[in-house]
Design a protein around this motif. Sequence first.
Motif, PDB file in Angstrom:
ATOM      1  N   PHE A  35       0.821  -1.196   0.000  1.00  0.00           N
ATOM      2  CA  PHE A  35       0.000   0.000   0.000  1.00  0.00           C
ATOM      3  C   PHE A  35       0.865   1.261   0.000  1.00  0.00           C
ATOM      4  CE2 PHE A  35      -2.207   3.287   2.523  1.00  0.00           C
ATOM      5  CZ  PHE A  35      -3.279   3.515   1.674  1.00  0.00           C
ATOM      6  N   TYR A  36       1.862   1.300   0.883  1.00  0.00           N
ATOM      7  CA  TYR A  36       2.727   2.472   0.948  1.00  0.00           C
ATOM      8  C   TYR A  36       3.576   2.609  -0.318  1.00  0.00           C
ATOM      9  CZ  TYR A  36       1.314   3.342   5.724  1.00  0.00           C
ATOM     10  OH  TYR A  36       0.575   3.635   6.842  1.00  0.00           O
ATOM     11  N   ALA A  37       3.933   1.493  -0.932  1.00  0.00           N
ATOM     12  CA  ALA A  37       4.668   1.552  -2.194  1.00  0.00           C
ATOM     13  C   ALA A  37       3.789   2.163  -3.285  1.00  0.00           C
ATOM     14  CB  ALA A  37       5.140   0.154  -2.595  1.00  0.00           C
ATOM     15  N   LEU A  38       2.508   1.806  -3.300  1.00  0.00           N
ATOM     16  CA  LEU A  38       1.582   2.396  -4.266  1.00  0.00           C
ATOM     17  C   LEU A  38       1.423   3.899  -4.042  1.00  0.00           C
ATOM     18  CD1 LEU A  38      -1.250  -0.292  -4.416  1.00  0.00           C
ATOM     19  CD2 LEU A  38       0.266   0.385  -6.267  1.00  0.00           C
ATOM     20  N   ILE A  39       1.328   4.297  -2.807  1.00  0.00           N
ATOM     21  CA  ILE A  39       1.198   5.719  -2.497  1.00  0.00           C
ATOM     22  C   ILE A  39       2.449   6.463  -2.962  1.00  0.00           C
ATOM     23  CG2 ILE A  39       1.133   7.403  -0.607  1.00  0.00           C
ATOM     24  CD1 ILE A  39      -0.740   5.498   0.848  1.00  0.00           C
ATOM     25  N   LYS A  40       3.608   5.893  -2.704  1.00  0.00           N
ATOM     26  CA  LYS A  40       4.862   6.519  -3.109  1.00  0.00           C
ATOM     27  C   LYS A  40       4.929   6.656  -4.635  1.00  0.00           C
ATOM     28  CE  LYS A  40       9.121   7.900  -2.636  1.00  0.00           C
ATOM     29  NZ  LYS A  40       9.335   9.307  -2.514  1.00  0.00           N
ATOM     30  N   ARG A  41       4.537   5.613  -5.367  1.00  0.00           N
ATOM     31  CA  ARG A  41       4.540   5.668  -6.832  1.00  0.00           C
ATOM     32  C   ARG A  41       3.573   6.730  -7.334  1.00  0.00           C
ATOM     33  NH1 ARG A  41       3.477  -0.145  -8.670  1.00  0.00           N
ATOM     34  NH2 ARG A  41       4.010  -0.866  -6.610  1.00  0.00           N
ATOM     35  N   ASN A  42       2.428   6.825  -6.676  1.00  0.00           N
ATOM     36  CA  ASN A  42       1.442   7.833  -7.061  1.00  0.00           C
ATOM     37  C   ASN A  42       2.016   9.242  -6.873  1.00  0.00           C
ATOM     38  OD1 ASN A  42      -0.929   9.032  -7.824  1.00  0.00           O
ATOM     39  ND2 ASN A  42      -1.958   8.700  -5.878  1.00  0.00           N
ATOM     40  N   GLU A  43       2.673   9.481  -5.765  1.00  0.00           N
ATOM     41  CA  GLU A  43       3.286  10.786  -5.517  1.00  0.00           C
ATOM     42  C   GLU A  43       4.381  11.079  -6.546  1.00  0.00           C
ATOM     43  OE1 GLU A  43       4.606  10.495  -1.480  1.00  0.00           O
ATOM     44  OE2 GLU A  43       2.618  10.906  -0.661  1.00  0.00           O
ATOM     45  N   ASP A  44       5.188  10.066  -6.884  1.00  0.00           N
ATOM     46  CA  ASP A  44       6.246  10.245  -7.875  1.00  0.00           C
ATOM     47  C   ASP A  44       5.662  10.608  -9.237  1.00  0.00           C
ATOM     48  OD1 ASP A  44       8.128   9.652  -5.942  1.00  0.00           O
ATOM     49  OD2 ASP A  44       8.382   7.554  -6.570  1.00  0.00           O
ATOM     50  N   MET A  45       4.611   9.916  -9.625  1.00  0.00           N
ATOM     51  CA  MET A  45       3.972  10.204 -10.913  1.00  0.00           C
ATOM     52  C   MET A  45       3.404  11.620 -10.925  1.00  0.00           C
ATOM     53  SD  MET A  45       4.140   7.622 -13.010  1.00  0.00           S
ATOM     54  CE  MET A  45       2.755   7.746 -14.096  1.00  0.00           C
ATOM     55  N   HIS A  46       2.801  12.033  -9.835  1.00  0.00           N
ATOM     56  CA  HIS A  46       2.244  13.378  -9.731  1.00  0.00           C
ATOM     57  C   HIS A  46       3.350  14.421  -9.917  1.00  0.00           C
ATOM     58  CE1 HIS A  46      -0.614  16.426  -8.541  1.00  0.00           C
ATOM     59  NE2 HIS A  46       0.267  16.896  -7.664  1.00  0.00           N
ATOM     60  N   CYS A  47       4.478  14.210  -9.261  1.00  0.00           N
ATOM     61  CA  CYS A  47       5.605  15.138  -9.386  1.00  0.00           C
ATOM     62  C   CYS A  47       6.132  15.162 -10.815  1.00  0.00           C
ATOM     63  CB  CYS A  47       6.719  14.744  -8.425  1.00  0.00           C
ATOM     64  SG  CYS A  47       6.311  15.030  -6.698  1.00  0.00           S
ATOM     65  N   ARG A  48       6.206  14.008 -11.459  1.00  0.00           N
ATOM     66  CA  ARG A  48       6.691  13.953 -12.847  1.00  0.00           C
ATOM     67  C   ARG A  48       5.762  14.721 -13.774  1.00  0.00           C
ATOM     68  NH1 ARG A  48       7.893   7.614 -13.049  1.00  0.00           N
ATOM     69  NH2 ARG A  48       9.524   7.598 -11.451  1.00  0.00           N
TER      70      ARG A  48
END
Length: 104
Positions: free
Chosen positions: A27-40
């Motif tokens: 779950f936390y890995a998914l949240i982290k990926r989501n934040e990374d994509m948002h920043c990109r």
Amino acid sequence: MESSESKKRRDIDKEKQEDEEEKMEKFYALIKRNEDMHCRFKEIEKEEKAFTAPRNPTFRPEDFMDHDADIKGGKSLQQLPRPSNKKPQGGEGCGTALDLNLSL
């Protein structure tokens, strides 16, 4: 000594706890990926804005004329009616104005 049932319960509890920890990590890995994509995406938008110049198109009456109408005997620009510069007579304008007051 401990009974075999209590050992089984501990093993089951350990397995449940490990499963929950694994799910939380995912779950936390998914949240982290989501934040990374948002920043990109934000970075890409900034780059695109930096490279694109603002557009300010200008239009002329010729742009709206049908070129086929000129060939088939349609009206030219000189024949099209022009807006009149006459002001309406009367105090507040012409008598055909819409009543825009709202009432219940």
